[in-house]
Scaffold this active site. Structure first.
Site, PDB file in Angstrom:
ATOM      1  N   LEU A  88      35.484  19.826   1.872  1.00  4.49           N
ATOM      2  CA  LEU A  88      36.343  19.246   0.943  1.00  4.49           C
ATOM      3  C   LEU A  88      36.534  17.582   1.475  1.00  4.49           C
ATOM      4  O   LEU A  88      36.942  17.436   2.447  1.00  4.49           O
ATOM      5  CB  LEU A  88      37.962  19.846   1.187  1.00  4.49           C
ATOM      6  CG  LEU A  88      38.977  19.231   0.262  1.00  4.49           C
ATOM      7  CD1 LEU A  88      39.867  20.419  -0.209  1.00  4.49           C
ATOM      8  CD2 LEU A  88      39.514  18.001   0.421  1.00  4.49           C
TER       9      LEU A  88
ATOM     10  N   HIS B 107      41.451  16.541  13.569  1.00  4.62           N
ATOM     11  CA  HIS B 107      41.288  15.201  13.558  1.00  4.62           C
ATOM     12  C   HIS B 107      42.814  14.558  12.966  1.00  4.62           C
ATOM     13  O   HIS B 107      43.309  15.233  11.869  1.00  4.62           O
ATOM     14  CB  HIS B 107      40.007  14.526  12.848  1.00  4.62           C
ATOM     15  CG  HIS B 107      39.911  13.291  12.743  1.00  4.62           C
ATOM     16  ND1 HIS B 107      40.453  12.349  11.830  1.00  4.62           N
ATOM     17  CD2 HIS B 107      39.085  12.611  13.364  1.00  4.62           C
ATOM     18  CE1 HIS B 107      39.884  11.209  11.923  1.00  4.62           C
ATOM     19  NE2 HIS B 107      39.083  11.235  13.013  1.00  4.62           N
TER      20      HIS B 107
END
Length: 345
Positions: free
Chosen positions: A131, A235
Protein backbone atom coordinates in the site's frame (compact mmCIF):
# COMPACT_ATOMS: atom_id res chain seq x y z
CA UNK A 1 -13.22 15.12 -6.71
CA UNK A 2 -13.99 11.40 -6.90
CA UNK A 3 -11.51 8.56 -6.61
CA UNK A 4 -11.99 4.87 -7.19
CA UNK A 5 -10.00 1.69 -6.82
CA UNK A 6 -9.62 -0.45 -9.93
CA UNK A 7 -7.57 -3.39 -11.15
CA UNK A 8 -4.10 -2.40 -12.33
CA UNK A 9 -3.13 -3.00 -15.95
CA UNK A 10 0.25 -3.10 -17.75
CA UNK A 11 -0.45 0.50 -18.84
CA UNK A 12 0.00 1.58 -15.20
CA UNK A 13 3.73 0.75 -15.21
CA UNK A 14 4.93 4.36 -15.39
CA UNK A 15 2.57 5.44 -12.62
CA UNK A 16 3.82 2.65 -10.33
CA UNK A 17 7.44 3.38 -11.16
CA UNK A 18 7.07 7.06 -10.28
CA UNK A 19 5.43 6.17 -6.96
CA UNK A 20 8.07 3.52 -6.22
CA UNK A 21 10.75 6.20 -6.39
CA UNK A 22 8.98 8.06 -3.58
CA UNK A 23 8.84 5.20 -1.05
CA UNK A 24 12.21 5.88 0.58
CA UNK A 25 13.35 2.24 0.71
CA UNK A 26 12.30 -0.76 2.75
CA UNK A 27 9.24 -1.21 0.55
CA UNK A 28 9.78 -4.66 -0.95
CA UNK A 29 6.44 -4.89 -2.75
CA UNK A 30 7.01 -1.68 -4.70
CA UNK A 31 10.65 -1.57 -5.87
CA UNK A 32 11.82 1.29 -8.12
CA UNK A 33 12.74 -1.18 -10.88
CA UNK A 34 10.84 -1.29 -14.17
CA UNK A 35 11.62 -4.95 -14.86
CA UNK A 36 10.36 -6.06 -11.46
CA UNK A 37 7.24 -3.87 -11.67
CA UNK A 38 6.52 -5.19 -15.17
CA UNK A 39 6.74 -8.75 -13.85
CA UNK A 40 4.33 -7.85 -11.04
CA UNK A 41 1.82 -6.36 -13.45
CA UNK A 42 2.08 -9.39 -15.75
CA UNK A 43 1.57 -11.74 -12.81
CA UNK A 44 -1.40 -9.66 -11.66
CA UNK A 45 -2.91 -9.63 -15.16
CA UNK A 46 -2.69 -13.45 -15.26
CA UNK A 47 -4.47 -13.67 -11.90
CA UNK A 48 -7.24 -11.32 -13.02
CA UNK A 49 -7.69 -13.37 -16.21
CA UNK A 50 -7.99 -16.70 -14.32
CA UNK A 51 -11.71 -17.15 -13.63
CA UNK A 52 -11.34 -20.47 -11.78
CA UNK A 53 -12.57 -20.47 -8.20
CA UNK A 54 -10.02 -21.22 -5.50
CA UNK A 55 -9.26 -24.82 -4.60
CA UNK A 56 -8.10 -25.34 -0.98
CA UNK A 57 -6.42 -28.62 -1.98
CA UNK A 58 -4.40 -26.91 -4.72
CA UNK A 59 -3.79 -23.34 -3.49
CA UNK A 60 -2.36 -20.78 -5.91
CA UNK A 61 -0.01 -17.98 -4.94
CA UNK A 62 -1.70 -15.22 -6.92
CA UNK A 63 -1.04 -11.50 -6.84
CA UNK A 64 -3.67 -8.84 -7.49
CA UNK A 65 -2.45 -5.25 -7.92
CA UNK A 66 -4.95 -2.45 -7.36
CA UNK A 67 -4.58 1.26 -8.10
CA UNK A 68 -6.27 4.41 -6.83
CA UNK A 69 -7.49 6.50 -9.75
CA UNK A 70 -8.77 10.06 -9.95
CA UNK A 71 -11.95 9.52 -11.95
CA UNK A 72 -11.91 13.01 -13.49
CA UNK A 73 -8.31 12.99 -14.72
CA UNK A 74 -7.45 9.29 -14.92
CA UNK A 75 -4.31 9.92 -12.84
CA UNK A 76 -3.13 7.05 -10.63
CA UNK A 77 -2.44 8.33 -7.11
CA UNK A 78 -1.92 5.19 -5.07
CA UNK A 79 -1.61 1.42 -5.15
CA UNK A 80 -2.13 -1.67 -3.01
CA UNK A 81 -1.66 -5.43 -3.42
CA UNK A 82 -3.38 -8.64 -2.35
CA UNK A 83 -1.72 -12.08 -2.30
CA UNK A 84 -3.99 -15.13 -2.19
CA UNK A 85 -1.68 -17.62 -0.40
CA UNK A 86 1.96 -16.83 0.32
CA UNK A 87 4.69 -19.45 0.37
CA UNK A 88 3.49 -21.62 -2.50
CA UNK A 89 6.35 -20.79 -4.88
CA UNK A 90 9.13 -20.30 -2.34
CA UNK A 91 9.19 -20.32 1.48
CA UNK A 92 7.70 -17.36 3.32
CA UNK A 93 10.10 -16.58 6.17
CA UNK A 94 9.46 -14.66 9.37
CA UNK A 95 11.16 -14.34 12.70
CA UNK A 96 9.01 -15.18 15.69
CA UNK A 97 9.78 -13.95 19.17
CA UNK A 98 9.85 -16.73 21.78
CA UNK A 99 10.93 -16.99 25.41
CA UNK A 100 13.12 -19.74 26.86
CA UNK A 101 12.85 -20.07 30.65
CA UNK A 102 15.64 -21.84 32.57
CA UNK A 103 16.08 -22.32 36.33
CA UNK A 104 19.20 -23.01 38.39
CA UNK A 105 18.61 -24.65 41.77
CA UNK A 106 22.18 -23.93 42.87
CA UNK A 107 21.83 -20.21 42.19
CA UNK A 108 18.11 -20.16 43.00
CA UNK A 109 17.59 -18.01 39.95
CA UNK A 110 15.30 -18.17 36.95
CA UNK A 111 16.50 -16.85 33.60
CA UNK A 112 14.17 -15.91 30.79
CA UNK A 113 15.80 -15.39 27.42
CA UNK A 114 14.01 -13.87 24.44
CA UNK A 115 14.90 -15.49 21.13
CA UNK A 116 14.19 -14.94 17.45
CA UNK A 117 13.30 -18.16 15.64
CA UNK A 118 13.32 -18.36 11.83
CA UNK A 119 9.94 -19.87 10.88
CA UNK A 120 7.60 -20.47 7.95
CA UNK A 121 4.47 -20.58 10.16
CA UNK A 122 2.54 -18.17 7.94
CA UNK A 123 2.80 -20.16 4.70
CA UNK A 124 -0.62 -20.54 3.11
CA UNK A 125 -1.90 -17.28 4.59
CA UNK A 126 -3.24 -14.48 2.46
CA UNK A 127 -1.45 -11.14 2.56
CA UNK A 128 -2.43 -7.52 2.12
CA UNK A 129 0.50 -5.28 1.33
CA UNK A 130 2.14 -2.94 -1.13
CA UNK A 131 0.00 0.00 0.00
CA UNK A 132 1.37 3.36 -1.07
CA UNK A 133 -0.46 6.66 -1.37
CA UNK A 134 1.05 9.61 -3.21
CA UNK A 135 2.21 12.21 -0.65
CA UNK A 136 -0.04 14.88 -2.16
CA UNK A 137 -3.15 12.73 -1.60
CA UNK A 138 -2.73 11.87 2.09
CA UNK A 139 -5.97 13.51 3.15
CA UNK A 140 -9.66 12.88 2.77
CA UNK A 141 -9.54 9.24 3.79
CA UNK A 142 -7.98 7.95 0.58
CA UNK A 143 -5.58 5.73 2.54
CA UNK A 144 -8.59 4.14 4.22
CA UNK A 145 -10.22 3.60 0.82
CA UNK A 146 -7.08 1.92 -0.51
CA UNK A 147 -6.64 -0.28 2.54
CA UNK A 148 -10.23 -1.42 2.99
CA UNK A 149 -10.91 -1.94 -0.72
CA UNK A 150 -8.63 -4.97 -0.45
CA UNK A 151 -10.94 -6.57 2.11
CA UNK A 152 -14.00 -6.07 -0.09
CA UNK A 153 -12.04 -7.68 -2.93
CA UNK A 154 -11.30 -10.66 -0.67
CA UNK A 155 -14.96 -10.92 0.43
CA UNK A 156 -16.08 -10.94 -3.21
CA UNK A 157 -13.53 -13.63 -4.17
CA UNK A 158 -13.42 -15.49 -0.85
CA UNK A 159 -12.63 -19.00 -2.16
CA UNK A 160 -9.30 -17.85 -3.56
CA UNK A 161 -7.99 -16.78 -0.16
CA UNK A 162 -6.71 -18.54 2.95
CA UNK A 163 -8.23 -18.79 6.42
CA UNK A 164 -5.54 -16.52 7.87
CA UNK A 165 -4.38 -13.14 6.63
CA UNK A 166 -1.25 -11.13 7.35
CA UNK A 167 0.13 -7.65 6.81
CA UNK A 168 3.81 -6.77 7.10
CA UNK A 169 4.58 -3.26 8.29
CA UNK A 170 7.83 -1.56 7.37
CA UNK A 171 10.24 -1.45 10.30
CA UNK A 172 12.57 1.22 11.63
CA UNK A 173 14.80 2.78 8.96
CA UNK A 174 17.49 5.26 10.00
CA UNK A 175 18.33 8.58 8.35
CA UNK A 176 20.89 6.84 6.10
CA UNK A 177 18.26 4.46 4.76
CA UNK A 178 19.73 1.56 6.76
CA UNK A 179 18.06 -0.84 9.18
CA UNK A 180 19.40 -1.24 12.74
CA UNK A 181 17.75 -4.67 12.89
CA UNK A 182 19.42 -5.86 9.68
CA UNK A 183 22.79 -4.54 10.79
CA UNK A 184 22.49 -6.37 14.11
CA UNK A 185 21.23 -9.71 12.80
CA UNK A 186 21.34 -10.79 9.16
CA UNK A 187 23.85 -8.21 7.97
CA UNK A 188 26.55 -10.04 9.91
CA UNK A 189 26.07 -13.14 7.74
CA UNK A 190 25.37 -11.67 4.31
CA UNK A 191 28.09 -9.09 3.79
CA UNK A 192 25.64 -6.65 2.24
CA UNK A 193 23.84 -3.56 3.42
CA UNK A 194 20.12 -3.46 4.19
CA UNK A 195 19.42 -1.45 1.06
CA UNK A 196 21.32 -3.96 -1.09
CA UNK A 197 19.55 -6.95 0.51
CA UNK A 198 16.12 -5.33 0.37
CA UNK A 199 16.55 -4.42 -3.29
CA UNK A 200 17.86 -7.90 -4.14
CA UNK A 201 14.85 -9.45 -2.38
CA UNK A 202 12.42 -7.21 -4.23
CA UNK A 203 13.91 -8.15 -7.59
CA UNK A 204 14.90 -11.80 -7.10
CA UNK A 205 12.87 -13.17 -4.19
CA UNK A 206 14.14 -14.32 -0.80
CA UNK A 207 15.61 -17.75 -1.56
CA UNK A 208 19.03 -16.31 -0.68
CA UNK A 209 17.73 -15.99 2.88
CA UNK A 210 17.20 -19.76 3.00
CA UNK A 211 20.67 -20.30 1.60
CA UNK A 212 22.60 -18.07 4.01
CA UNK A 213 20.49 -17.24 7.06
CA UNK A 214 21.55 -19.11 10.22
CA UNK A 215 18.88 -21.61 11.24
CA UNK A 216 19.63 -21.50 14.97
CA UNK A 217 17.68 -19.16 17.29
CA UNK A 218 19.12 -15.70 17.81
CA UNK A 219 19.33 -14.59 21.45
CA UNK A 220 17.97 -11.05 21.61
CA UNK A 221 20.20 -10.13 24.56
CA UNK A 222 23.27 -10.62 22.35
CA UNK A 223 22.12 -8.04 19.80
CA UNK A 224 23.13 -4.37 19.85
CA UNK A 225 20.64 -2.14 21.65
CA UNK A 226 19.71 -0.42 18.37
CA UNK A 227 18.61 -3.77 16.92
CA UNK A 228 16.84 -4.90 20.11
CA UNK A 229 14.75 -1.75 20.36
CA UNK A 230 13.69 -1.97 16.70
CA UNK A 231 12.10 -5.42 17.01
CA UNK A 232 8.37 -5.31 16.37
CA UNK A 233 8.19 -1.52 15.91
CA UNK A 234 6.67 0.01 12.78
CA UNK A 235 8.29 2.85 10.87
CA UNK A 236 6.82 6.17 12.12
CA UNK A 237 4.99 6.57 8.81
CA UNK A 238 3.34 3.18 9.38
CA UNK A 239 1.74 3.87 12.74
CA UNK A 240 -1.55 5.00 11.18
CA UNK A 241 -1.57 1.85 9.05
CA UNK A 242 -1.01 -0.24 12.18
CA UNK A 243 -3.99 1.42 13.87
CA UNK A 244 -6.18 0.74 10.83
CA UNK A 245 -5.14 -2.91 10.90
CA UNK A 246 -5.98 -3.14 14.61
CA UNK A 247 -9.39 -1.61 13.94
CA UNK A 248 -9.96 -4.34 11.36
CA UNK A 249 -9.12 -7.04 13.93
CA UNK A 250 -5.43 -7.67 13.20
CA UNK A 251 -3.03 -8.24 16.09
CA UNK A 252 0.73 -8.47 16.59
CA UNK A 253 1.58 -12.01 17.70
CA UNK A 254 5.36 -11.86 17.82
CA UNK A 255 6.12 -12.29 14.11
CA UNK A 256 8.60 -9.80 12.65
CA UNK A 257 10.08 -9.16 9.23
CA UNK A 258 13.43 -10.85 8.60
CA UNK A 259 14.89 -7.73 6.99
CA UNK A 260 13.95 -4.74 9.13
CA UNK A 261 12.28 -6.32 12.19
CA UNK A 262 8.96 -4.58 11.52
CA UNK A 263 5.80 -6.18 12.96
CA UNK A 264 3.74 -8.70 11.03
CA UNK A 265 0.06 -8.31 11.92
CA UNK A 266 -2.25 -11.34 11.57
CA UNK A 267 -5.97 -12.12 11.75
CA UNK A 268 -8.47 -14.83 10.90
CA UNK A 269 -9.73 -13.87 7.45
CA UNK A 270 -13.42 -14.26 8.26
CA UNK A 271 -13.04 -12.11 11.38
CA UNK A 272 -11.59 -9.09 9.60
CA UNK A 273 -14.19 -6.37 10.11
CA UNK A 274 -14.53 -5.24 6.49
CA UNK A 275 -14.81 -8.85 5.33
CA UNK A 276 -17.28 -10.20 7.86
CA UNK A 277 -19.48 -7.07 7.71
CA UNK A 278 -19.52 -6.81 3.90
CA UNK A 279 -22.98 -7.27 2.38
CA UNK A 280 -24.13 -8.04 -1.14
CA UNK A 281 -27.15 -6.16 -2.51
CA UNK A 282 -28.94 -5.08 -5.68
CA UNK A 283 -29.10 -1.43 -6.67
CA UNK A 284 -32.79 -0.50 -6.59
CA UNK A 285 -32.43 3.22 -7.37
CA UNK A 286 -29.66 5.59 -8.46
CA UNK A 287 -30.42 8.94 -6.84
CA UNK A 288 -29.56 10.99 -3.78
CA UNK A 289 -30.37 8.62 -0.90
CA UNK A 290 -31.85 11.32 1.33
CA UNK A 291 -35.51 10.59 1.96
CA UNK A 292 -35.09 6.87 1.29
CA UNK A 293 -34.07 6.00 4.84
CA UNK A 294 -31.00 6.57 7.01
CA UNK A 295 -28.04 7.60 4.84
CA UNK A 296 -25.02 5.36 5.38
CA UNK A 297 -21.52 6.49 4.40
CA UNK A 298 -19.95 3.37 2.96
CA UNK A 299 -17.37 1.72 0.79
CA UNK A 300 -19.10 0.18 -2.20
CA UNK A 301 -17.57 -2.24 -4.72
CA UNK A 302 -18.71 -3.88 -7.92
CA UNK A 303 -17.34 -6.16 -10.62
CA UNK A 304 -15.33 -9.35 -10.35
CA UNK A 305 -11.61 -9.76 -11.01
CA UNK A 306 -10.40 -7.34 -13.73
CA UNK A 307 -13.71 -5.45 -13.58
CA UNK A 308 -13.36 -4.75 -9.85
CA UNK A 309 -14.01 -1.17 -8.76
CA UNK A 310 -14.48 0.38 -5.32
CA UNK A 311 -15.29 3.88 -4.10
CA UNK A 312 -16.79 5.88 -1.25
CA UNK A 313 -20.55 6.29 -1.48
CA UNK A 314 -23.66 7.40 0.30
CA UNK A 315 -26.44 4.86 0.27
CA UNK A 316 -29.70 3.96 1.94
CA UNK A 317 -31.03 0.47 2.53
CA UNK A 318 -34.12 -0.29 0.47
CA UNK A 319 -35.47 -3.68 1.55
CA UNK A 320 -32.89 -6.21 0.34
CA UNK A 321 -31.33 -3.60 -1.97
CA UNK A 322 -29.73 -0.17 -1.77
CA UNK A 323 -30.34 3.32 -3.08
CA UNK A 324 -26.97 4.53 -4.41
CA UNK A 325 -25.84 8.09 -5.02
CA UNK A 326 -25.26 8.98 -8.71
CA UNK A 327 -21.59 9.98 -8.35
CA UNK A 328 -20.67 6.63 -6.85
CA UNK A 329 -22.81 4.76 -9.37
CA UNK A 330 -20.94 6.49 -12.21
CA UNK A 331 -17.54 5.71 -10.66
CA UNK A 332 -18.53 2.05 -10.32
CA UNK A 333 -20.29 1.95 -13.71
CA UNK A 334 -23.40 0.38 -12.19
CA UNK A 335 -27.10 1.01 -12.54
CA UNK A 336 -30.43 -0.26 -11.30
CA UNK A 337 -30.45 -4.05 -11.05
CA UNK A 338 -26.66 -4.41 -10.75
CA UNK A 339 -25.06 -6.12 -7.76
CA UNK A 340 -22.75 -4.29 -5.39
CA UNK A 341 -20.98 -5.10 -2.13
CA UNK A 342 -20.93 -2.54 0.64
CA UNK A 343 -19.57 -2.01 4.13
CA UNK A 344 -20.03 0.91 6.49
CA UNK A 345 -17.23 3.48 6.26
Amino acid sequence: MTHRIRAATPADLQHLYEMAKLTGGGFTNLPPDRKSLTAKLERSAAAYADTREGDPDHPRDELFVLVLEDVATGEVRGTAQVFTRVGQQWPFYSYRMATLTQHSKELNRTFRAEMLNLVTDLEGSSEVGGLFLHPSERAGGLGLLLARSRYLFIAMHRRRFGDKILAELRGIIDERGGSPFWDGVAGRFFGMSFQEADYFNAINGNQFIADLMPKHPVYVAMLPESARTAIGLPHPTGRAAMRMLEEEGFAYEGYVDIFDGGPTMTARTDRVRSICEAQEAKVTHVRAPEGSGPVVKSLVAAGKLADYRCTFAELALDGDGVVLDPIAAAALDVGVGDTVWHVRR
